[in-house]
Design a protein around this motif. Structure first.
Motif, PDB file in Angstrom:
ATOM      1  N   ILE A  22       0.869  -1.178   0.000  1.00 36.07           N
ATOM      2  CA  ILE A  22       0.000   0.000   0.000  1.00 36.07           C
ATOM      3  C   ILE A  22       0.903   1.224   0.000  1.00 36.07           C
ATOM      4  CG2 ILE A  22      -1.795   1.268   1.216  1.00 36.07           C
ATOM      5  CD1 ILE A  22      -2.755  -1.346   2.384  1.00 36.07           C
ATOM      6  N   ILE A  23       0.968   1.868  -1.154  1.00 36.45           N
ATOM      7  CA  ILE A  23       1.877   3.015  -1.287  1.00 36.45           C
ATOM      8  C   ILE A  23       1.122   4.339  -1.408  1.00 36.45           C
ATOM      9  CG2 ILE A  23       3.647   1.598  -2.371  1.00 36.45           C
ATOM     10  CD1 ILE A  23       2.730   2.725  -5.050  1.00 36.45           C
ATOM     11  N   GLU A  24      -0.209   4.267  -1.509  1.00 39.49           N
ATOM     12  CA  GLU A  24      -0.976   5.497  -1.663  1.00 39.49           C
ATOM     13  C   GLU A  24      -2.335   5.337  -0.991  1.00 39.49           C
ATOM     14  OE1 GLU A  24      -2.563   8.497  -5.223  1.00 39.49           O
ATOM     15  OE2 GLU A  24      -1.817   6.479  -5.695  1.00 39.49           O
ATOM     16  N   LEU A  25      -2.749   6.341  -0.255  1.00 37.24           N
ATOM     17  CA  LEU A  25      -4.051   6.357   0.402  1.00 37.24           C
ATOM     18  C   LEU A  25      -4.926   7.462  -0.186  1.00 37.24           C
ATOM     19  CD1 LEU A  25      -3.143   5.839   4.167  1.00 37.24           C
ATOM     20  CD2 LEU A  25      -4.091   4.167   2.588  1.00 37.24           C
ATOM     21  N   ARG A  26      -6.109   7.090  -0.532  1.00 38.41           N
ATOM     22  CA  ARG A  26      -7.099   8.048  -1.007  1.00 38.41           C
ATOM     23  C   ARG A  26      -8.258   8.126  -0.022  1.00 38.41           C
ATOM     24  NH1 ARG A  26      -7.110   9.289  -6.553  1.00 38.41           N
ATOM     25  NH2 ARG A  26      -4.933   9.435  -7.219  1.00 38.41           N
ATOM     26  N   ARG A  27      -8.968   9.221  -0.093  1.00 38.44           N
ATOM     27  CA  ARG A  27     -10.098   9.415   0.810  1.00 38.44           C
ATOM     28  C   ARG A  27     -11.375   9.676   0.014  1.00 38.44           C
ATOM     29  NH1 ARG A  27      -8.948   9.975   6.147  1.00 38.44           N
ATOM     30  NH2 ARG A  27      -6.731  10.085   6.687  1.00 38.44           N
ATOM     31  N   ARG A  28     -12.475   9.558   0.708  1.00 33.69           N
ATOM     32  CA  ARG A  28     -13.784   9.820   0.107  1.00 33.69           C
ATOM     33  C   ARG A  28     -14.514  10.867   0.951  1.00 33.69           C
ATOM     34  NH1 ARG A  28     -15.297   6.059  -3.673  1.00 33.69           N
ATOM     35  NH2 ARG A  28     -17.507   6.546  -3.417  1.00 33.69           N
ATOM     36  N   ALA A  29     -15.242  11.743   0.293  1.00 34.79           N
ATOM     37  CA  ALA A  29     -15.956  12.830   0.978  1.00 34.79           C
ATOM     38  C   ALA A  29     -17.276  13.078   0.258  1.00 34.79           C
ATOM     39  CB  ALA A  29     -15.110  14.105   1.003  1.00 34.79           C
ATOM     40  N   ARG A  30     -18.141  13.818   0.930  1.00 31.78           N
ATOM     41  CA  ARG A  30     -19.421  14.201   0.344  1.00 31.78           C
ATOM     42  C   ARG A  30     -19.289  15.593  -0.253  1.00 31.78           C
ATOM     43  NH1 ARG A  30     -23.725  12.484   5.118  1.00 31.78           N
ATOM     44  NH2 ARG A  30     -23.476  10.213   4.917  1.00 31.78           N
ATOM     45  N   PRO A  31     -19.234  15.697  -1.567  1.00 32.17           N
ATOM     46  CA  PRO A  31     -19.096  17.031  -2.163  1.00 32.17           C
ATOM     47  C   PRO A  31     -20.356  17.854  -1.952  1.00 32.17           C
ATOM     48  CG  PRO A  31     -19.513  15.393  -3.863  1.00 32.17           C
ATOM     49  CD  PRO A  31     -19.332  14.635  -2.579  1.00 32.17           C
ATOM     50  N   PRO A  32     -20.217  19.157  -1.855  1.00 30.25           N
ATOM     51  CA  PRO A  32     -21.424  19.999  -1.661  1.00 30.25           C
ATOM     52  C   PRO A  32     -22.251  20.076  -2.942  1.00 30.25           C
ATOM     53  CG  PRO A  32     -19.478  21.369  -1.909  1.00 30.25           C
ATOM     54  CD  PRO A  32     -18.985  19.956  -1.862  1.00 30.25           C
TER      55      PRO A  32
END
Length: 426
Positions: A209-219
């Motif tokens: 695991i060399i990269e972490l991405r995230r998730r969000a709720r866009p407005p």
């Protein structure tokens, strides 16, 4: 001037009272007298220069037939509320009404009413009447509950504010409130890790695991619900108010809904959705059938709340009501409907042409009862004042809820103390 039809009544030996055309008035009920004179009266009004639309003349005939006036005072107000829309024509209207209904002994031919009339007399106070009160802006004297069936060309005056219209279309997207969407999407920053993306990237790098991405709720922008009053008391401002609604619909076509109300509720979102302002307003003219008529704000708002799919449009939305708030009759249904709209929506903003006056104060029973449920009460009478209020929306949306009563609080009113919690010590 066309000669009015003869009145019902039996001849007698004494000379009978005559109308301005020399026609004997006879001896009949007030409804018969009104029906016998109304056609000649309408013709005399046109000859005197009082402009009255044909649908309003039909409304007067229908109202007189369905609810006969009890005396001349009631007939006067029936005709004045239904036919007159410009205060400058009041003198000519009074002169023609007096000539047709009050002179020549016609008033003596009417039987005396059983009790006091339920409408005020236009001839001034008597000995036992209270002193006359000067009409002030917002006192409700121009509101009426009479319904009309007619159409109006809202684009007759043309577009007077082209530059202001373009400024409004540019201002709406920046001031509309937003809310986080329900679905999460990949983002650089967020409150959750994108585990699926991390596993796919690790599979390509031998499990590392060399990269972490995230998730969000866009407005996403909230819904915008615009309710436009098209009653007769707003006749001069209705075209500009509809143009304001058109700019909002063009700025956010997928999130905006527009309704009109006078004596009935009309959904005009599809009719107003044409990009060209003139064509959109002409389509609205064909759709709206209660323009320049009476005022039934409470009934129209309750009709909106009685439809579940309409309630869904107001839930979590920015609700803007364009109305002067002049409600005749019982104002309680209007207050109840407005209170529920305030609970459903994200913010409830009320824009009134009367509030543009520095001397305006919401002292009528209806507006005073509405204030605790409003987040903002502003003044909009044309597109320049609308642009100023639209640019003021971010401050309103960032402020506390139901703050209109604090700004428009009467100086003589004393706030009530907050209720003491149960169990609290004195």
């Amino acid at each position: 001037m066309p000669e009015p039809p003869a009145l019902a009544g039996e001849p007698s030996g004494d000379p009978e009272p005559t109308t301005p055309t020399g026609e004997p008035s006879g001896d009949s009920e007030p409804a018969d007298l009104a029906a016998g004179h109304v056609w000649g009266f309408l013709s005399a009004l046109r000859a005197a220069g009082v402009t009255t639309a044909l649908p309003k003349q039909a409304d007067l005939l229908r109202v007189v037939g369905e609810s006969p006036p009890r005396d001349l005072t009631a007939l006067y107000w029936y005709a004045r509320i239904t036919l007159l829309h410009d205060i400058e024509e009041l003198a000519a209207f009074d002169r023609v009404f007096t000539a047709w209904f009050r002179q020549g002994g016609l008033a003596d031919a009417l039987p005396p009413p059983a009790g006091e009339s339920d409408v005020p007399s236009p001839q001034g106070p008597g000995e036992d009447d209270p002193a006359p009160q000067e009409a002030l802006p917002g006192d409700g004297v121009e509101a009426s509950t009479l319904s009309t069936y007619g159409r109006r060309d809202f684009d007759a005056a043309g577009d007077r504010w082209r530059s202001v219209t373009r400024a409004l279309e540019a201002a709406w997207p920046a001031v509309l409130p937003s809310t986080p969407s329900r679905r999460r999407r990949p983002a650089r920053t967020g409150d959750r890790l994108d585990v699926r993306h991390a596993w796919r990237r690790a599979h390509r790098h031998d499990g590392e695991i060399i990269e972490l991405r995230r998730r969000a709720r866009p407005p996403r922008p909230r819904r915008l619900l615009v309710l436009v009053d098209v009653s007769g008391s707003l006749r001069r401002h209705t075209p500009d108010l509809l143009r304001l609604a058109h700019t909002a619909l063009r700025a956010a076509p997928a999130r905006t809904e527009v309704f009109t109300f006078g004596t009935r509720l009309t959904r005009i979102t599809s009719a107003l959705s044409h990009p060209h302002t003139g064509r959109a307003l002409r389509a609205v003219s064909e759709r709206v059938t209660d323009a320049d008529g009476g005022t039934a704000i409470g009934a129209a708002l309750q009709e909106f709340l009685d439809v579940p799919r309409f309630v869904a449009l107001a839930r979590g939305a920015l609700v803007i009501v364009l109305s002067d708030g002049l409600e005749r009759g019982d104002h309680v249904p209007m207050v109840r409907a407005t209170a529920r709209l305030s609970r459903l929506g994200h913010r409830l903003v009320w824009w009134s042409p009367l509030a543009c006056s520095p001397a305006y104060s919401p002292v009528t029973r209806a507006m005073a009862a509405l204030l605790p449920h409003l987040d903002h009460l502003g003044g909009v009478r044309d597109l320049p004042t609308a642009l100023a209020e639209v640019r003021r929306l971010p401050a309103v949306l960032s402020g506390p809820r139901r703050a209109a009563a604090r700004r428009w609080a009467a100086p003589h009113s004393t706030p009530r103390p907050a209720p003491r919690p149960a169990g609290a010590r004195s």
